[in-house]
Design a protein around this motif. Structure first.
Motif, PDB file in Angstrom:
ATOM      1  N   THR A  13       0.406  -1.054  -0.206  1.00 33.45           N
ATOM      2  CA  THR A  13      -0.105  -0.303  -0.087  1.00 33.45           C
ATOM      3  C   THR A  13       0.956   1.169  -0.563  1.00 33.45           C
ATOM      4  OG1 THR A  13      -0.360  -0.196   2.503  1.00 33.45           O
ATOM      5  CG2 THR A  13      -1.470  -1.230   1.383  1.00 33.45           C
ATOM      6  N   ASP A  53       0.557   3.473   2.119  1.00 34.62           N
ATOM      7  CA  ASP A  53       1.144   3.551   3.233  1.00 34.62           C
ATOM      8  C   ASP A  53       2.479   3.169   3.658  1.00 34.62           C
ATOM      9  OD1 ASP A  53      -1.160   5.866   3.874  1.00 34.62           O
ATOM     10  OD2 ASP A  53      -2.431   3.949   4.811  1.00 34.62           O
ATOM     11  N   ASN A  54       2.390   2.013   3.390  1.00 34.43           N
ATOM     12  CA  ASN A  54       2.937   1.062   4.505  1.00 34.43           C
ATOM     13  C   ASN A  54       4.134   0.861   3.057  1.00 34.43           C
ATOM     14  OD1 ASN A  54       2.988  -0.596   2.187  1.00 34.43           O
ATOM     15  ND2 ASN A  54       1.603  -2.267   2.941  1.00 34.43           N
TER      16      ASN A  54
END
Length: 606
Positions: free
Chosen positions: A109, A111-112
């Motif tokens: 993602t 976010d990661n």
């Protein structure tokens, strides 16, 4: 069949590469709790029985044992046992359309940090402890993933779903164009793969794969569930892709290894000692062995399953005969599953390349006349009736984003005959119909269409084919189409993945013109429309989901009006198991229960 990819091609009554969805009685937990989620705890499910032999019965073979080449649901079934991908679909009826990590540590993602801000770079880490059963065993690496992707466009037998992603990975189209010139010698192909870089798929280190894309693809994780896009060990480069030679010496990273493969007869698998259950949250691997008998008939398989014959546990490449479904439903038989689908299965193919009748099928007026002359309702009756086979009158199944309902050619024999005469064929046509004679529904569909078209002056002659030859010796061979060996045939298709962008796996492999022609794609009728190609190009480039879905709707309408195919039904798939089989979770991509997650009664375990 496969599909599904389906995933990834049939008429009801024999299997293919179509991707199907779970519904109704899609999961049986054998009296225990949580069929899908429990199975993912690697043999710790409450009440699970470990051991025994799972016997699967069928009437035909896989298309290829090679996991980077197979595009047929029975091929996916076998690959599920011995081959793992970065991501896969879980044996959970609530989530089996969702990608989950398999060899990968996690879903990337933004976010990661796994997906770049522009959406064009994906970084995937491979779990530690995933192993090949090579001699000696060794870890699955990022370099193996690069080999697997490269093998999909080999010049001998390219993967049939190649149009899904051939323009997605940076440099892949150029890599494949160069590969096509290498020839079909294993040594030459090995040298090309090893010495030719692919910028869009690289190994950053032993456990890190980097995908670089030409455009954002939020659906990439779902696409990477395809067995074709899984890793391949370097040993595969010593064999011709898709060959029987390779099929007999496969190297496994899944819970089972292939002990023997006798084409069209038998496949035997047993536990892979190099498989580490702690790295696999998807496959329970309860049984010790899996034996696939490919020498049965559809009717015989059903009879053996219903009578609990000791050597009969699950179906392989056949479905429950359509004629028996009403009786089983009336009896509320708990062993019957009807899985809803995101598929068009079967549909009629028109061979645009056939020289027969003065190349009549290349003329849209002729195809339109034939569309008016085929009674969809009659075919649905031999496919089990509308409860099993609800009508589909356009290209995209209703569950796919972009599907646009239309029915431009309702049955009208008088109009069909009039149009045929206006197109220059007042005395009708003689057409050759390729079908699978081992499939009850394929045979009955042929006979029904033969009868329907006779009413408008069209004579239809049968070209019967064994299941194992249907694609590999007929539909996937361009010369067979251009010689007019067949004019009409049947196939089936399901989305290779679901959610946004899933329609790509209908339009790109089936209707994108030259890039989707066999043997690379599955455009078996050789449909090619400049207008459709332009709309598809726009859809692939669209970054706004609503705009993309609108373009998919325009494609749905256009290709339907062109009569590229004659759609019939978006079926519910009838799958049956013996009473001793538990934790039977129906999988869309396998068109069957997941064989890596079932267990058997201790006193009836083969």
């Amino acid at each position: 069949m496969r599909r599904t990819r389906a995933a990834s091609l049939i008429a009801i009554g024999a299997a293919a590469a179509v991707v199907l969805a779970a519904c109704g009685t899609a999961a049986d937990n054998g009296g225990t709790g949580g069929a899908g989620s429990d199975a993912q705890r690697n043999g710790t499910a409450e009440g699970a029985v470990k051991g025994g032999t799972l016997n699967m019965l069928g009437a035909g073979d896989v298309d290829y044992m090679d996991p980077n080449i197979t595009y047929y649901s029975v091929g996916y079934q076998v690959a599920r046992m011995y081959s793992r991908q970065l991501f896969t679909n879980p044996a959970d009826p609530a989530t089996n359309r969702t990608a989950v990590p398999d060899l990968a540590e996690s879903i990337p993602t933004t976010d990661n940090g796994g997906i770049s801000a522009d959406g064009k770079t994906w970084t995937v880490k491979i779990k530690q402890g995933t192993m090949w059963n090579s001699t000696p065993p060794r870890p699955v690496t990022a370099a193996d993933e690069v080999i697997g992707v490269k093998r999909t466009c080999n010049p001998v037998q390219p993967f049939g779903g190649l149009p899904d992603f051939q323009n997605l990975f940076v440099g892949f189209k150029a890599f494949c164009d160069g590969f096509a010139k290498i020839g079909q010698d294993a040594a030459a192909m090995k040298a090309y793969i090893q010495n030719t870089p692919l910028a869009g798929v690289t190994a950053k280190d032993d456990s890190t794969v980097v995908f670089t894309l030409n455009q954002p693809a939020p659906y990439l994780a779902e696409m990477l569930t395809l067995p074709a896009l899984g890793p391949a060990p370097v040993e595969y480069l010593d064999s011709v892709p898709g060959s029987t030679d390779l099929g007999k010496k496969l190297i496994a990273n899944g819970p089972y290894k292939v002990d023997s493969y006798d084409p069209t007869k038998r496949i035997e698998l047993s536990r892979n000692p190099s498989w580490n259950a702690s790295t696999d949250t998807v496959r329970g691997a309860f049984v010790d062995k899996i034996v696939i008998d490919e020498t049965q008939s559809q009717e015989s398989v059903q009879q053996q399953l219903q009578t609990n014959t000791p050597s009969a546990d699950m179906q392989f490449d056949v479905a429950t005969p359509a004629s028996q479904i009403p009786q089983l439903q009336a009896a509320n038989d708990p062993n019957l599953t009807l899985g809803s689908t995101a598929s068009s299965n079967p549909y009629v193919i028109f061979n645009f390349k056939s020289p027969n009748n003065g190349s009549a099928l290349a003329k849209p007026e002729v195809r339109q006349a034939l569309a008016y002359g085929i009674n969809r309702d009659n075919i649905i009756q031999v496919q089990g009736g509308p409860a099993v086979s609800p009508p589909l009158t356009h290209i995209l199944p209703p569950s796919l984003a972009g599907s646009k309902d239309s029915n431009p050619y309702p049955y009208d024999a008088a109009k069909a005959k009039q149009m045929l005469a206006a197109a220059g064929f007042p005395n009708g046509l003689t057409l050759k119909f390729l079908y699978r004679n081992a499939s009850e529904a394929s045979s009955k569909t042929f006979a029904t269409i033969q009868q329907d078209l006779s009413k408008i002056g069209v004579k239809v002659e049968g070209v019967p084919s064994p299941n194992a030859d249907f694609y590999t010796k007929y539909l996937q061979v361009p010369d067979v189409a251009s010689r007019g060996v067949w004019d009409l045939s049947l196939a089936g298709w399901g989305a290779d993945w679901f959610g946004n962008g899933g329609a790509i796996s209908f339009f790109s492999p089936l209707f994108s013109g030259q890039p989707s022609f066999p043997p690379v794609g599955s455009n078996y009728g050789y449909y090619n429309s400049a207008e459709a190609n332009g709309l598809l190009t726009q859809a692939l480039a669209a970054t706004d989901v609503a705009k993309q879905n609108d373009l998919f709707g325009q494609l749905d309408e256009l290709i339907t009006k062109d009569v590229a195919i004659f759609p019939i039904t978006n079926p519910n798939w009838p799958t049956y198991r013996a009473t001793q089989v538990h934790n039977a979770v129906y999988m869309d991509s396998l068109q069957n229960f997941d064989p890596t997650n079932v267990w058997l009664d201790a006193d009836k375990n083969g």
